[in-house]
Write a protein that holds these residues in place. Sequence first.
Motif, PDB file in Angstrom:
ATOM      1  N   UNK A  33     -13.355  -1.357  -2.308  1.00 16.04           N
ATOM      2  CA  UNK A  33     -14.548  -1.820  -3.036  1.00 16.04           C
ATOM      3  C   UNK A  33     -15.190  -3.046  -2.390  1.00 16.04           C
ATOM      4  N   UNK A  34     -14.577  -3.559  -1.323  1.00 24.19           N
ATOM      5  CA  UNK A  34     -15.128  -4.739  -0.658  1.00 24.19           C
ATOM      6  C   UNK A  34     -14.991  -6.004  -1.481  1.00 24.19           C
ATOM      7  N   UNK A  35     -14.005  -6.041  -2.358  1.00 24.38           N
ATOM      8  CA  UNK A  35     -13.778  -7.221  -3.203  1.00 24.38           C
ATOM      9  C   UNK A  35     -12.800  -8.150  -2.465  1.00 24.38           C
ATOM     10  N   UNK A  36     -13.317  -8.861  -1.491  1.00 25.00           N
ATOM     11  CA  UNK A  36     -12.466  -9.637  -0.582  1.00 25.00           C
ATOM     12  C   UNK A  36     -11.739 -10.802  -1.245  1.00 25.00           C
ATOM     13  N   UNK A  37     -12.335 -11.508  -2.192  1.00 26.59           N
ATOM     14  CA  UNK A  37     -11.545 -12.556  -2.860  1.00 26.59           C
ATOM     15  C   UNK A  37     -10.313 -11.970  -3.576  1.00 26.59           C
ATOM     16  N   UNK A  38     -10.489 -10.807  -4.173  1.00 24.97           N
ATOM     17  CA  UNK A  38      -9.370 -10.144  -4.839  1.00 24.97           C
ATOM     18  C   UNK A  38      -8.318  -9.713  -3.817  1.00 24.97           C
ATOM     19  N   UNK A  39      -8.764  -9.203  -2.677  1.00 24.20           N
ATOM     20  CA  UNK A  39      -7.831  -8.772  -1.627  1.00 24.20           C
ATOM     21  C   UNK A  39      -7.009  -9.956  -1.141  1.00 24.20           C
ATOM     22  N   UNK A  40      -7.663 -11.068  -0.847  1.00 15.45           N
ATOM     23  CA  UNK A  40      -6.953 -12.252  -0.354  1.00 15.45           C
ATOM     24  C   UNK A  40      -5.959 -12.762  -1.401  1.00 15.45           C
ATOM     25  N   UNK A  41      -6.390 -12.801  -2.653  1.00 16.94           N
ATOM     26  CA  UNK A  41      -5.494 -13.243  -3.730  1.00 16.94           C
ATOM     27  C   UNK A  41      -4.271 -12.341  -3.821  1.00 16.94           C
ATOM     28  N   UNK A  42      -4.481 -11.044  -3.710  1.00 20.90           N
ATOM     29  CA  UNK A  42      -3.374 -10.107  -3.837  1.00 20.90           C
ATOM     30  C   UNK A  42      -2.483 -10.066  -2.597  1.00 20.90           C
ATOM     31  N   UNK A  43      -3.016 -10.388  -1.435  1.00 27.63           N
ATOM     32  CA  UNK A  43      -2.160 -10.541  -0.250  1.00 27.63           C
ATOM     33  C   UNK A  43      -1.213 -11.719  -0.477  1.00 27.63           C
ATOM     34  N   UNK A  44      -1.739 -12.823  -1.012  1.00 28.96           N
ATOM     35  CA  UNK A  44      -0.887 -13.974  -1.333  1.00 28.96           C
ATOM     36  C   UNK A  44       0.140 -13.588  -2.399  1.00 28.96           C
ATOM     37  N   UNK A  45      -0.295 -12.857  -3.411  1.00 28.07           N
ATOM     38  CA  UNK A  45       0.585 -12.403  -4.494  1.00 28.07           C
ATOM     39  C   UNK A  45       1.712 -11.543  -3.920  1.00 28.07           C
ATOM     40  N   UNK A  46       1.353 -10.633  -3.005  1.00 28.96           N
ATOM     41  CA  UNK A  46       2.334  -9.771  -2.340  1.00 28.96           C
ATOM     42  C   UNK A  46       3.348 -10.605  -1.565  1.00 28.96           C
ATOM     43  N   UNK A  47       2.861 -11.573  -0.778  1.00 27.19           N
ATOM     44  CA  UNK A  47       3.766 -12.396   0.042  1.00 27.19           C
ATOM     45  C   UNK A  47       4.721 -13.213  -0.829  1.00 27.19           C
ATOM     46  N   UNK A  48       4.207 -13.762  -1.920  1.00 27.22           N
ATOM     47  CA  UNK A  48       5.061 -14.534  -2.830  1.00 27.22           C
ATOM     48  C   UNK A  48       6.157 -13.641  -3.400  1.00 27.22           C
ATOM     49  N   UNK A  49       5.808 -12.451  -3.842  1.00 29.64           N
ATOM     50  CA  UNK A  49       6.795 -11.526  -4.411  1.00 29.64           C
ATOM     51  C   UNK A  49       7.799 -11.068  -3.356  1.00 29.64           C
ATOM     52  N   UNK A  50       7.314 -10.780  -2.159  1.00 31.21           N
ATOM     53  CA  UNK A  50       8.199 -10.324  -1.082  1.00 31.21           C
ATOM     54  C   UNK A  50       9.202 -11.414  -0.706  1.00 31.21           C
ATOM     55  N   UNK A  51       8.740 -12.648  -0.557  1.00 29.87           N
ATOM     56  CA  UNK A  51       9.641 -13.756  -0.221  1.00 29.87           C
ATOM     57  C   UNK A  51      10.658 -13.967  -1.341  1.00 29.87           C
ATOM     58  N   UNK A  52      10.213 -13.883  -2.587  1.00 22.75           N
ATOM     59  CA  UNK A  52      11.129 -14.055  -3.716  1.00 22.75           C
ATOM     60  C   UNK A  52      12.207 -12.978  -3.710  1.00 22.75           C
ATOM     61  N   UNK A  53      11.835 -11.733  -3.440  1.00 24.16           N
ATOM     62  CA  UNK A  53      12.814 -10.644  -3.398  1.00 24.16           C
ATOM     63  C   UNK A  53      13.805 -10.821  -2.253  1.00 24.16           C
ATOM     64  N   UNK A  54      13.318 -11.259  -1.097  1.00 23.14           N
ATOM     65  CA  UNK A  54      14.218 -11.495   0.051  1.00 23.14           C
ATOM     66  C   UNK A  54      15.194 -12.621  -0.272  1.00 23.14           C
ATOM     67  N   UNK A  55      14.710 -13.680  -0.887  1.00 22.95           N
ATOM     68  CA  UNK A  55      15.591 -14.795  -1.271  1.00 22.95           C
ATOM     69  C   UNK A  55      16.642 -14.356  -2.285  1.00 22.95           C
ATOM     70  N   UNK A  56      16.219 -13.563  -3.280  1.00 23.23           N
ATOM     71  CA  UNK A  56      17.170 -13.080  -4.284  1.00 23.23           C
ATOM     72  C   UNK A  56      18.250 -12.232  -3.636  1.00 23.23           C
ATOM     73  N   UNK A  57      17.845 -11.420  -2.692  1.00 23.06           N
ATOM     74  CA  UNK A  57      18.814 -10.556  -2.004  1.00 23.06           C
ATOM     75  C   UNK A  57      19.804 -11.384  -1.186  1.00 23.06           C
ATOM     76  N   UNK A  58      19.322 -12.404  -0.485  1.00 18.19           N
ATOM     77  CA  UNK A  58      20.219 -13.225   0.327  1.00 18.19           C
ATOM     78  C   UNK A  58      21.136 -14.079  -0.550  1.00 18.19           C
ATOM     79  N   UNK A  59      20.639 -14.529  -1.715  1.00 16.76           N
ATOM     80  CA  UNK A  59      21.483 -15.292  -2.636  1.00 16.76           C
ATOM     81  C   UNK A  59      22.575 -14.410  -3.227  1.00 16.76           C
ATOM     82  N   UNK A  60      22.261 -13.144  -3.503  1.00 20.80           N
ATOM     83  CA  UNK A  60      23.272 -12.219  -4.022  1.00 20.80           C
ATOM     84  C   UNK A  60      24.352 -11.977  -2.981  1.00 20.80           C
ATOM     85  N   UNK A  61      23.942 -11.821  -1.726  1.00 21.42           N
ATOM     86  CA  UNK A  61      24.913 -11.575  -0.663  1.00 21.42           C
ATOM     87  C   UNK A  61      25.827 -12.783  -0.479  1.00 21.42           C
TER      88      UNK A  61
END
Length: 129
Positions: free
Chosen positions: A52-80
């Motif tokens: 849809x060319x909604x670039x502010x939304x895309x940028x916000x959601x890329x940041x949202x994705x990165x935050x979630x991905x880093x959190x999941x990687x950290x949780x996995x390493x803490x469990x290990x």
Amino acid sequence: MELLWEFAGWAGAVAILSAYLSVSMGWLKAGKGFQTANLFGSVAFIINGTLHGAWPSVVTNVAWFLISAVALVRMRSEEAAAEPAEVAHVQYPGVPDSTGQLAVVEAFTDALPVVGSAPVLADGPRLAV
């Protein structure tokens, strides 16, 4: 095909809002389930926003994705790191074995000499009865 991307956007909205509602109401902890829902929701929003060319939304959601991905990687390493090392099982005399493992018991072939009313070990102390 455009209908598929619209569906992806709405599915992303449902995923993120459901996760947020669940954590806010105390139905879910802010753990792996929450972060996974945010990860998938942000991917769906990225796809929908790009089409849809909604670039502010895309940028916000890329940041949202990165935050979630880093959190999941950290949780996995803490469990290990938190997994305890395998501890050898110790079976104490007189305590029933609760591990479900088969115990090997050796038969006594030598009889213990008896002195008075208590058995005596061959070079050891007298056992109390």
